[in-house]
Design a protein around this motif. Structure first.
Motif, mmCIF file in Angstrom:
data_model
loop_
_atom_site.group_PDB
_atom_site.id
_atom_site.type_symbol
_atom_site.label_atom_id
_atom_site.label_comp_id
_atom_site.label_asym_id
_atom_site.label_seq_id
_atom_site.Cartn_x
_atom_site.Cartn_y
_atom_site.Cartn_z
ATOM 1 N N SER A 1 -11.308 29.174 48.366
ATOM 2 C CA SER A 1 -10.389 28.874 47.264
ATOM 3 C C SER A 1 -10.292 30.058 46.316
ATOM 4 N N ALA A 2 -11.408 30.796 46.142
ATOM 5 C CA ALA A 2 -11.403 31.980 45.278
ATOM 6 C C ALA A 2 -10.496 33.062 45.852
ATOM 7 N N PHE A 3 -10.551 33.284 47.165
ATOM 8 C CA PHE A 3 -9.687 34.290 47.796
ATOM 9 C C PHE A 3 -8.216 33.954 47.585
ATOM 10 N N PHE A 4 -7.883 32.683 47.780
ATOM 11 C CA PHE A 4 -6.497 32.258 47.607
ATOM 12 C C PHE A 4 -6.033 32.484 46.163
ATOM 13 N N LEU A 5 -6.878 32.130 45.198
ATOM 14 C CA LEU A 5 -6.510 32.277 43.792
ATOM 15 C C LEU A 5 -6.434 33.743 43.381
ATOM 16 N N MET A 6 -7.299 34.594 43.949
ATOM 17 C CA MET A 6 -7.238 36.018 43.641
ATOM 18 C C MET A 6 -5.957 36.640 44.195
ATOM 19 N N PHE A 7 -5.537 36.195 45.367
ATOM 20 C CA PHE A 7 -4.262 36.665 45.917
ATOM 21 C C PHE A 7 -3.099 36.222 45.034
ATOM 22 N N PHE A 8 -3.169 34.972 44.578
ATOM 23 C CA PHE A 8 -2.112 34.465 43.699
ATOM 24 C C PHE A 8 -2.047 35.272 42.403
ATOM 25 N N LEU A 9 -3.205 35.638 41.848
ATOM 26 C CA LEU A 9 -3.232 36.432 40.621
ATOM 27 C C LEU A 9 -2.509 37.762 40.806
ATOM 28 N N PHE B 1 -12.337 24.596 40.551
ATOM 29 C CA PHE B 1 -13.093 24.252 39.350
ATOM 30 C C PHE B 1 -14.037 23.079 39.587
ATOM 31 N N VAL B 2 -13.595 22.082 40.316
ATOM 32 C CA VAL B 2 -14.471 20.943 40.622
ATOM 33 C C VAL B 2 -15.667 21.413 41.447
ATOM 34 N N MET B 3 -15.404 22.245 42.459
ATOM 35 C CA MET B 3 -16.491 22.749 43.299
ATOM 36 C C MET B 3 -17.420 23.646 42.489
ATOM 37 N N GLY B 4 -16.856 24.401 41.544
ATOM 38 C CA GLY B 4 -17.686 25.241 40.685
ATOM 39 C C GLY B 4 -18.643 24.422 39.841
ATOM 40 N N GLY C 1 -15.438 29.835 33.143
ATOM 41 C CA GLY C 1 -14.541 28.976 33.905
ATOM 42 C C GLY C 1 -13.877 27.914 33.046
ATOM 43 N N LEU C 2 -14.632 27.351 32.104
ATOM 44 C CA LEU C 2 -14.063 26.329 31.212
ATOM 45 C C LEU C 2 -12.977 26.922 30.315
ATOM 46 N N VAL C 3 -13.209 28.141 29.824
ATOM 47 C CA VAL C 3 -12.191 28.789 28.990
ATOM 48 C C VAL C 3 -10.945 29.095 29.822
#
Length: 225
Positions: A18-26, A72-75, A110-112
């Motif tokens: 999920s982190a890889f996907f979100l970093m690509f999206f960024l 975020f849930v997994m985190g 992460g919360l911020v």
């Protein structure tokens, strides 16, 4: 599948994916937003394409929302599991000497970031959904011109909002500084590649958040009359 998520390795791998996907999206999001600095017309054209393309709207957008929630849930789950496994005494025992500030405070950064995402949704995504699917206006126009650039500039007039964006992206950078390398390690990256990944991760965690900060400050300072 249930057994996969119950194992520590399984949860870390899922977190990494999920982190890889979100970093690509960024990266993709930064590229589009950066167009607003150099060419408002190009920004309008690309924003309209992304906002009306069926593949983006009905396939990629739901996947993105799921990835954000899942990450975020997994985190939070991993954080709770780690605290339970390590114990409070260990967490208090010389933590600064054994880890970086970023790694020890991933849950707080992460919360911020999550709060920022909610603000971002309120600023852009919810009004966009309302305009397109409630009002039924898919034209992207306002007074005969594309509205995307104007809406972006308008949001960055308020210094408090700009300040919130800047703080959020600074914390995003700190979050990425640890999360980038950690994601690759979870996927089984070898120790020999660790140094290269750390260098690349450090560059990513600085350049991407800094790009968003520059965009926010640019529109606030240049277009704030």
């Amino acid at each position: 599948m249930g057994g996969f998520f119950k194992s520590s390795i399984g949860r870390k791998v899922a977190m990494a994916l999920s982190a890889f996907f979100l970093m690509f999206f960024l990266l993709q999001h930064l590229f589009i937003n950066m167009l607003s600095v150099f060419s408002p017309d190009a920004f309008n054209e690309v924003s309209h394409f992304m906002g009306t393309n069926p593949l983006v709207q009905y396939a990629l957008q739901p996947v993105l929302i799921f990835a954000v929630v899942f990450h975020f849930v997994m985190g939070f789950i991993l954080e709770l599991k780690n605290k339970k496994a390590n114990g409070v005494a260990y967490a208090r025992n010389n933590g600064a000497a054994n880890s970086t500030w970023s790694s020890r405070n991933m849950i707080y950064s992460g919360l911020v970031i999550l709060a920022f995402i909610v603000l971002h949704f309120i600023d852009f995504w919810i009004p966009e959904i309302n305009t397109k699917y409630i009002v039924g206006d898919m034209s992207g126009l306002h007074n005969g011109e594309f509205r995307y650039y104007h809406e972006l500039v308008e949001k960055f007039q308020n210094p408090l909002r700009v300040g919130a964006y800047v703080i959020s992206f600074v914390l995003l950078g700190l979050h990425l500084a640890h999360g980038f390398t950690s994601a690759f390690q979870s996927m089984g990256s070898t120790a020999g590649r660790k140094k290269n990944l750390q260098v690349f991760g450090k560059a990513y965690s600085i350049i991407v958040p800094l790009g968003f900060v520059i965009i926010a400050l640019f529109h606030h300072l240049i277009n704030n009359h």
